[in-house]
Design an enzyme around this catalytic site. Structure first.
Site, PDB file in Angstrom:
ATOM      1  N   LYS A 178     -14.408   8.571  -4.373  1.00  0.00           N
ATOM      2  CA  LYS A 178     -15.701   8.915  -3.741  1.00  0.00           C
ATOM      3  C   LYS A 178     -16.187  10.276  -4.230  1.00  0.00           C
ATOM      4  O   LYS A 178     -17.374  10.456  -4.515  1.00  0.00           O
ATOM      5  CB  LYS A 178     -15.552   8.941  -2.222  1.00  0.00           C
TER       6      LYS A 178
ATOM      7  N   LYS B  53       0.757  14.425   1.403  1.00  0.00           N
ATOM      8  CA  LYS B  53      -0.571  14.771   0.875  1.00  0.00           C
ATOM      9  C   LYS B  53      -0.709  16.285   0.673  1.00  0.00           C
ATOM     10  O   LYS B  53      -1.630  16.755   0.029  1.00  0.00           O
ATOM     11  CB  LYS B  53      -1.656  14.243   1.807  1.00  0.00           C
TER      12      LYS B  53
ATOM     13  N   LYS C  56      -8.452  13.773   4.504  1.00  0.00           N
ATOM     14  CA  LYS C  56      -7.579  12.597   4.450  1.00  0.00           C
ATOM     15  C   LYS C  56      -6.610  12.727   5.612  1.00  0.00           C
ATOM     16  O   LYS C  56      -6.539  13.777   6.227  1.00  0.00           O
ATOM     17  CB  LYS C  56      -6.824  12.525   3.122  1.00  0.00           C
ATOM     18  N   ARG C  57      -5.864  11.664   5.898  1.00  0.00           N
ATOM     19  CA  ARG C  57      -4.851  11.780   6.945  1.00  0.00           C
ATOM     20  C   ARG C  57      -3.970  13.012   6.699  1.00  0.00           C
ATOM     21  O   ARG C  57      -3.720  13.354   5.546  1.00  0.00           O
ATOM     22  CB  ARG C  57      -3.962  10.526   6.979  1.00  0.00           C
TER      23      ARG C  57
ATOM     24  N   HIS D 109       0.791  -1.237   0.000  1.00  0.00           N
ATOM     25  CA  HIS D 109       0.000   0.000   0.000  1.00  0.00           C
ATOM     26  C   HIS D 109       0.808   1.263   0.000  1.00  0.00           C
ATOM     27  O   HIS D 109       0.235   2.360   0.073  1.00  0.00           O
ATOM     28  CB  HIS D 109      -0.900   0.057   1.234  1.00  0.00           C
TER      29      HIS D 109
ATOM     30  N   THR E 220      -8.458   6.581  -2.341  1.00  0.00           N
ATOM     31  CA  THR E 220      -9.824   6.149  -2.627  1.00  0.00           C
ATOM     32  C   THR E 220     -10.780   7.309  -2.387  1.00  0.00           C
ATOM     33  O   THR E 220     -11.882   7.326  -2.952  1.00  0.00           O
ATOM     34  CB  THR E 220     -10.252   4.953  -1.750  1.00  0.00           C
TER      35      THR E 220
HETATM   36  C1  PLP Z   1     -11.908   7.154   1.945  1.00  0.00           C
HETATM   37  C2  PLP Z   1     -11.418   7.511   3.288  1.00  0.00           C
HETATM   38  C3  PLP Z   1     -10.062   7.726   3.515  1.00  0.00           C
HETATM   39  C4  PLP Z   1      -9.033   7.674   2.402  1.00  0.00           C
HETATM   40  O1  PLP Z   1      -8.911   8.952   1.832  1.00  0.00           O
HETATM   41  P1  PLP Z   1      -7.697   9.297   0.827  1.00  0.00           P
HETATM   42  O2  PLP Z   1      -8.093  10.640   0.319  1.00  0.00           O
HETATM   43  O3  PLP Z   1      -7.713   8.264  -0.227  1.00  0.00           O
HETATM   44  O4  PLP Z   1      -6.471   9.328   1.640  1.00  0.00           O
HETATM   45  C5  PLP Z   1      -9.641   8.060   4.773  1.00  0.00           C
HETATM   46  N1  PLP Z   1     -10.517   8.156   5.797  1.00  0.00           N
HETATM   47  C6  PLP Z   1     -11.840   7.976   5.624  1.00  0.00           C
HETATM   48  C7  PLP Z   1     -12.753   8.128   6.775  1.00  0.00           C
HETATM   49  C8  PLP Z   1     -12.339   7.637   4.367  1.00  0.00           C
HETATM   50  O5  PLP Z   1     -13.651   7.428   4.207  1.00  0.00           O
END
Ligand code: PLP
Length: 755
Positions: free
Chosen positions: A605, A500, A494-495, A314, A601
């Site tokens: 979304k 990022k 995101k984190r 990953h 991911t």
């Molecule tokens: C989808 C999701 C992530 C992943 O987000 P990225 O933008 O791909 O890092 C992290 N936390 C939550 C709660 C999510 O639903």
């Protein structure tokens, strides 16, 4: 008829209309549990065990009702009683059994595996608190334990228990299970979470998330990713990992025997997918069990294991590829350390002098990914670009010896949760126009026929506006935050990590602040929303949170700017918050430094929910751009090849970019007196110094291009109909990013489960 009123009477001696949300939640939880407990499990000779340290499952009520086909009926009954599923779901605690994308991926996969009718369970740990709960105080991140187990949960206690033999003591596990119903399947799989009865939350120190790390019997499953900045923390992580995989391996073997395996043929009955390196000890543990419990000789045990285990990588961030001192593994489970030494010797004999593929390095450190690649039959990356980087760079030495083991499986998301449950109006819009076949076969391209249909576009625009209203209400109700419902909603959730590049968006905010101060008023007010947790030990990430919170307060208090620009940091970002934010977003920020985000991911979304993406050429963004077409997305920034070269040649100089006329005032503002009024000088100075001298993840390299693309995006938003047309094109092309497609690929190429 579900007769919720009868159930309410039986349980609480009151009709639904008189119950609290928490009571209605309990009625519905019991209803769903009754139904799913009565459903048969998916069958098949071969069974998948998807082992993961994280399962970020989110709240389950709506999702389960949807998958059981009860959603509409329950929604109608609740409405007739003056409430709604959204209100009732506020009574559900979200288990934070994950940290970010990797954990959410595992949860989406469980939904798809069940929906495709495949025989496969998730296996992990039942953390009592999961990850910490984040809140802000004095513009800084603070922590609280997240007590999800105090609420009614979806866990069923099973009578399955195994002995896990650590070096110094043996512990007996308890297995809890959560039913995972497939969409319209009438069958279930399970998420199986191992725990210890002796775990004791009382050992957590009052008002913190600290505890005695040496008391394994009482602390083993308290938290996900306990602090590992000292040796006891390291040891605890190894205890957790070994506990997880020993249970998983014993479970898999026992169930295989029940289905008829004679152990020699275990690989015909079991496939284990390990989600990143955290479950890698399952390899030596299987070998241990096969040799010591099942009487198989060592060579055959290695061969069997090699045909059972597959590995998903990953990340290419060096700090995330797990390594443990051999002595620490020896301290926790000596037998496993000895098996790892034997496995290392075999590698050494097969590839003499090839230090890059060694399991144990010269410093006696064990490289977990090396174990997984040598002793598994498959390794996959999670987006096309990521897999190429693994093959050509990070894992090139392995690719040269095992080219046939490598493959790509671009991540996906479940449309049941991320569209049907979280954006019901958009879901209905799609049903009305192209029918419902997409619920199980995620092809949305028929929507392209409506690209120039003004009525459809206006409908889509109205849905986005409604979702913005719902977000505004939610932020107001839960946090007292007021946002302009008609502003453009621009989101980075995101984190928090330097790669990022939340700091790059913060620098853009400084730019925009100065522009507005100078009289350049945006045509539409802008709301920029952040959400995400920083690892407690990651100082610069916490400094970035601080910068954003300080900027937010500064802007809020500046009456020249506040009507046009608002910066919101949503605390404790999780799946439930994502379900409000993503349907409301106009703009999706996917701005990681090229080559660093394995897939992402979140990007998928947003696309599915009709946001337009500002993107770097990284992870699955590249594939999103391919599917949607470059006219319908906003790419910018250096390519991954350029970035990889800069690292290889040590050729990035932040000072060069810092000195550029447009950049210097933005970076200098971090240590300005104006911002200091809202900030902590130590944090802001440290961040300033880091960005000007090191900037390891190159926030400055793409900053000018980023500013230009952001200005372009905001100006193009002014043509609402054309914007909405491109929003529709994004939705229509999102089908590829369904987790059902991803799981079909895993099954065809790696798992070979029949159904
Ligand atoms: C989808 C999701 C992530 C992943 O987000 P990225 O933008 O791909 O890092 C992290 N936390 C939550 C709660 C999510 O639903």
């Amino acid at each position: 008829m579900l007769n919720l009123n009868e159930r309410a009477q039986a349980q609480f001696e009151k009709p639904i209309s008189e119950l609290s949300n928490a009571e209605i939640y309990k009625v519905l939880l019991d209803l769903v549990q009754e139904k799913t407990n009565a459903m048969p499990a998916n069958q098949g000779k071969r069974k998948l065990y998807y082992i993961s340290a994280e399962f970020l499952i989110g709240k389950l009520l709506s999702n389960n009702l949807l998958n059981l086909g009860l959603y509409d009926e329950v929604a109608a009954e609740l409405k007739a009683n003056g409430t709604s599923l959204a209100e009732v779901e506020e009574a559900e605690a979200e288990p934070s059994l994950g940290n970010g994308g990797l954990g959410r991926l595992a949860a989406c996969f469980l939904d798809s595996i069940a929906t495709l009718g495949l025989n496969g369970d998730g296996v992990g740990l039942n953390y009592h608190f999961g990850l910490f709960r984040q809140y802000f105080e004095n513009n800084e991140q603070s922590y609280e334990p997240d007590e999800w187990l105090d609420h009614p949960t979806w866990l069923n206690k099973s009578d399955i228990s195994y002995q896990v033999p650590f070096g110094k003591f043996t512990l007996n596990s308890t297995l809890y299970e959560i039913n995972v119903p497939g969409y319209n399947q009438g069958t279930i799989n399970k998420l199986r979470l191992f725990d210890l009865d002796s775990v004791n939350p009382e050992i957590i120190e009052e008002g913190s998330i600290d505890f005695d790390k040496t008391d394994i019997k009482e602390n083993l499953t308290l938290f996900l990713y306990p602090d590992d900045s000292d040796r006891n923390g390291n040891l605890l992580r190894i205890y957790q990992q070994y506990f997880m995989v020993s249970n998983a391996a014993q479970l898999a073997i026992q169930e295989a025997i029940e289905r008829g395996s004679n152990i020699h043929d275990l690989a015909d009955y079991v496939v284990i997918q390990i989600n990143d390196t955290h479950p890698t000890f399952v390899i030596p543990e299987l070998i241990r069990l096969l040799t010591t419990v099942h009487g198989i000789d060592f060579d055959e045990a290695v061969e069997i294991t090699q045909n059972v285990v597959a590995f998903t990588n990953h990340t290419i961030l060096a700090e995330a590829l797990e390594k443990w001192p051999l002595s620490d593994i020896h301290e926790v489970v000596p037998e496993i350390a000895e098996i790892i030494v034997a496995l290392d010797e075999r590698v050494d004999a097969a590839f003499p002098g090839n230090a890059a593929v060694a399991i144990i390095d010269k410093r006696d450190t064990v490289h977990m990914a090396s174990i997984a690649i040598h002793y598994g039959f498959s390794i996959n990356g999670v987006a096309a670009l990521h897999t190429e980087i693994l093959k050509n760079n990070e894992l090139n030495h392995f690719y040269e010896i095992y080219p046939e083991k490598f493959s790509n499986k671009t991540n996906g998301i479940t449309f049941r949760r991320w569209l049907m449950a979280s954006n019901p109006e958009l879901s209905q819009f799609i049903d009305d126009r192209i029918g419902t076949r997409w619920h199980e076969d995620a092809d949305l391209t028929d929507l392209l026929a409506f690209e120039n249909d003004e009525e459809a576009l206006l409908d889509l625009l109205r849905i986005k506006e409604n979702n913005k209203e719902a977000l505004a209400d939610h932020l107001h109700r839960t946090r007292g935050i007021v946002i302009d419902r008609h502003s453009i909603i621009d989101v980075q959730i995101k984190r928090i990590h330097e790669y990022k590049r939340q700091q790059m968006l913060a620098l853009y905010i400084i730019y925009k602040y100065h522009q507005i101060k100078a009289g350049h008023i945006p045509a539409t007010p802008i709301t920029i929303i952040f959400g995400g947790k920083a690892a407690p030990a990651y100082t610069i990430a916490k400094d970035i949170i601080h910068l954003i919170l300080a900027l937010s307060e500064l802007i809020e208090n500046d009456l020249d700017v506040a009507p046009y620009l608002k910066v919101v940091f949503v605390d404790n970002y999780n799946v439930s918050e994502a379900e409000y934010l993503i349907p409301a977003a106009n703009i999706s920020e996917q701005i990681s430094l090229a080559s660093k985000e394995a897939s992402g991911t979140g990007n998928m979304k947003f696309m599915l929910n009709g946001a337009l993406t500002i993107m770097t050429w990284d992870g699955a963004n590249v594939e999103i751009a391919e599917h949607v077409g470059e006219e319908n997305i906003y790419p910018f920034g250096k390519s991954s090849e350029e970035i990889v070269d800069l690292y290889a040649n040590n050729a990035y100089d932040p000072q060069y970019y810092y000195k550029q006329e447009r950049i210097k005032p933005l970076v200098d503002f971090i240590i300005s007196d104006e911002l200091a009024a809202y900030g902590i000088p130590e944090r802001l100075h440290r961040l300033y110094k880091d960005i000007t001298n090191k900037d390891y993840f190159m926030a400055l390299i793409d900053l000018e291009e980023f500013i230009d693309v952001k200005e372009k995006v905001y100006s193009e938003y002014e043509d609402r109909l054309d914007w909405t047309r491109r929003s529709l094109i994004n939705i229509a092309n999102a089908g590829f990013f369904s987790a059902d497609r991803t799981i079909e690929e895993y099954n065809k190429d790696i798992w070979h489960l029949e159904n």
